[in-house]
Design an enzyme around this catalytic site. Structure first.
Site, mmCIF file in Angstrom:
data_model
loop_
_atom_site.group_PDB
_atom_site.id
_atom_site.type_symbol
_atom_site.label_atom_id
_atom_site.label_comp_id
_atom_site.label_asym_id
_atom_site.label_seq_id
_atom_site.Cartn_x
_atom_site.Cartn_y
_atom_site.Cartn_z
ATOM 1 N N LYS A 1 -38.831 -29.636 13.841
ATOM 2 C CA LYS A 1 -39.972 -30.206 14.555
ATOM 3 C C LYS A 1 -40.377 -31.557 13.956
ATOM 4 C CE LYS A 1 -44.599 -28.688 15.956
ATOM 5 N NZ LYS A 1 -45.495 -27.536 15.968
ATOM 6 N N ASP B 1 -56.613 -27.027 11.953
ATOM 7 C CA ASP B 1 -55.292 -26.413 12.068
ATOM 8 C C ASP B 1 -54.308 -27.109 11.119
ATOM 9 O OD1 ASP B 1 -52.864 -25.393 12.859
ATOM 10 O OD2 ASP B 1 -53.025 -25.940 14.961
#
Ligand code: AMP
Length: 604
Positions: free
Chosen positions: A68, A196
């Site tokens: 990613k 997050d």
């Protein structure tokens, strides 16, 4: 048809579905609710998830992780350049696109990041299909809020290659807010800050939640900041220690670095509950058994710069939202790295010792929200999702280059999505029949400091005096945060709509088609391998079964010796061929041979 929500994480991925009015997190075939985002290739097979992660030290050149971090980036991106140094696998430059070479079934193969992410996504699809016992194609995939357009489009392409119909993409913290909000529905309006911090990315999002309505007010973050950066700092710390203590430089030994990194991640996790952790790697380099310790205080000191950056991002996002910290009602923690005590302590202090919400599962909340969103957009009218409203914002400003240098912002960051904005461009010279338009993303005043998205030429402009040749450029961002650009030429009053290909650096449609075909071949190969391996196991079972029966049978000594000889030969053959994938037709013949012995036994 069921829909799924997939949290495609840097380190781990998670899949969920919405059934019978609630979200269910789906466990993989090992019974785990999160699956490592690892893919490994070897002489015989391709492995995904835990099985792939298990190969990380023994087959590091062909075991891929953290892909990613590469998705939607160019090879010359400094982030790609620095990450490459710490990976056990290679990254090569193909026309400034990072690609990964591996050896699979003794052949060298080259993959682009989208293909590797597609393998992880496909694994999540298979996990869901096994659980739901039906085919699943419609999926919502989550992306970090701070992902740019190229990263979003590359993620969507990965979904296509995996055989998914990506019905939407949702920002990870927004998905977590949905999970949090749906879990404790309240009519009262609340400003919730979703913090997050995962393995590779960091997002802060401020959402106004009322009942089932979610309005994102601002989002900020860093697509390259997370737990793996903390691990890397530890790795560099121990590389230095090895230099000092043993006079050895292991920085070029990829295998050693990989093993050290796993040990560092382990120590980091331990430091979340203890104040001291051991880092031990046997035979790390040149026969050295590496033994060391790290204290929580030292870990915090090493990563001090990252922690500071994290708090600055929180402050900046608050400012962008037009709120002050006293306006925040709740702070919700998402992502594995929010377990780091210093991060919790820092946040608590900043929010005047407000109690942080740790009630949602940080590893599952994102997939949870994505599954609810998938259900909502697939129009399955579940009463629990009635009145559901989700309004997100753009993470980065989008604009057009003017005067060959300046950024003219057309869509400012934190604009509500979906959105469509028009921008008027005019000819700069008389007799000009063509106009070049360059589109950028970012917050800097000069385009050279922003991220180039694409360019196009408007041609066939009727001859007109300077400034009178005119066109309207439309920048359109859909609810998945993906940008489409088109232009309308206004000079003759005829509006011609031009679709602009913003595909530079991205996969072209025919490349995606080719990769879909390749993924199908891989899938078929994998299925065939699984079938063969199952048949080999059954054959082995059968052989042992017969061996036992021969031992108990009352057949003549001569006959039983001959039968036993055949079975022993079969077991030897199975042993030799354990590693080599044997054709099904050969296995069928072998099975027939064993069945004949069975027949003989039953006649006696
Ligand atoms: P995620 O992307 O949300 O799955 O988060 C993965 C990251 O969380 C990895 O970098 C993990 O090392 C990190 N992590 C998981 N558990 C802990 C823990 N107990 N302490 C510190 N970091 C952790």
């Amino acid at each position: 048809m069921p829909t799924i929500g997939i949290d495609l994480g840097t380190t781990n991925s998670c899949v969920a579905t919405y059934r019978n009015g609630r979200v269910e997190i789906i466990a993989n075939d090992r019974g785990n609710r999160v699956t490592p985002s690892y893919v490994s290739f070897n002489d015989e097979e391709r492995l995904v998830g835990e099985a792939a992660k298990d190969e990380a030290t023994s087959n590091c050149e062909n075991t891929l992780c953290e892909i990613k971090r590469l998705i939607g980036r160019t090879y010359d991106d400094p982030i790609v350049q620095s990450d490459m140094q710490l990976w056990g696998f290679d990254v090569i430059n193909d026309d400034n696109k990072p690609k990964i070479p591996v050896v699979y079934t003794n052949k060298r193969m080259i993959f682009c990041p989208e293909q590797i992410s597609a393998i992880v996504l496909e694994e999540m699809k298979i996990t869901a299909e096994a659980f739901l016992d039906e085919t699943v194609t419609d999926a919502v995939i989550t992306v970090p809020a701070y992902f740019n357009d190229a990263q979003r489009k590359a993620t969507r392409d990965a979904g296509k290659i995996a055989g998914l119909n990506v019905i939407g993409m949702i920002n990870e913290p927004t998905a977590a807010a949905v999970a949090y909000g749906l879990d404790r529905q309240s009519k009262e309006e609340r400003n919730v800050l979703i913090f997050d911090l995962g393995g590779g990315t960091f997002d802060v999002t401020i959402v106004k939640i009322t009942d089932r309505q979610f309005y994102v007010k601002a989002t900020g973050g860093d697509t390259h900041l997370g737990g793996e950066d903390f691990d890397n700092k530890l790795v560099n710390h121990f590389i230095e220690e090895l230099k000092q203590q043993h006079n050895k430089d292991i920085s070029k030994n990829k295998k050693a670095i990989n093993r050290l990194r796993l040990a560092c991640e382990d120590a980091k996790r331990k430091l979340s509950s203890s104040t001291k952790a051991k880092v031990q790697v046997d035979a790390l380099h040149d026969g050295i058994d590496f033994r060391s310790n790290i204290t929580r205080a030292r870990f915090e000191d090493i990563n001090h710069g990252y922690f500071k950056r994290i708090l600055e991002t929180v402050k900046k996002t608050l400012k962008d939202s037009g709120l002050i910290k006293e306006d925040i009602d709740e702070v919700v923690l998402v992502g594995g790295s929010t377990r780091v005590p210093k991060i919790r302590e820092m946040l608590e202090k900043f929010f005047d010792y407000m109690e942080l919400k740790k009630t949602i599962n940080p590893d599952e909340a994102v997939a949870h929200g994505a599954a609810a969103y998938a259900e909502f957009i697939s129009n399955n009218n579940d009463h629990n999702l009635k009145d559901f409203v989700l309004e997100d914002v753009t993470p980065l400003s989008i604009g057009i280059e003017i005067l060959g240098r300046d950024m003219q912002v057309v869509i400012p960051r934190n604009t509500k999505t979906p959105t469509r904005r028009w921008h008027d461009v005019r000819t700069a010279h008389p007799e000009q029949t063509e106009m070049g338009v360059r589109i950028f993303e970012g917050e800097r005043a000069l385009t050279k400091d922003n991220h180039f998205l694409g360019e196009f030429t408007l041609s066939g402009i009727p001859v007109a005096p300077r400034g009178q040749g005119e066109a309207d450029i439309c920048l359109d961002i859909n609810s998945s945060g993906v940008l489409h650009v088109f232009a309308v030429e206004k000079i003759t009053g005829k509006s011609s709509e031009l679709k602009i290909d913003m595909g530079k650096g991205r996969l072209l449609p025919n490349e995606i088609k080719r990769m879909i075909r390749e993924a199908e071949v891989f899938r078929t190969n994998d299925e065939e391998l699984k079938k063969r391996s199952k048949a080999m196991n059954l054959l082995e079972d059968l052989a042992y079964n017969i061996k036992e029966k021969i031992g108990k049978s009352k057949t003549s000594k001569l006959k039983s010796e001959s039968m036993m000889g055949q079975v022993t030969e079969m077991l030897r053959w199975l042993d030799i061929n354990q590693k080599e994938p044997v054709e099904m037709s050969v296995l069928d013949k072998k099975k027939e041979e064993l069945e004949k012995i069975c027949d003989q036994l039953s006649k006696n």
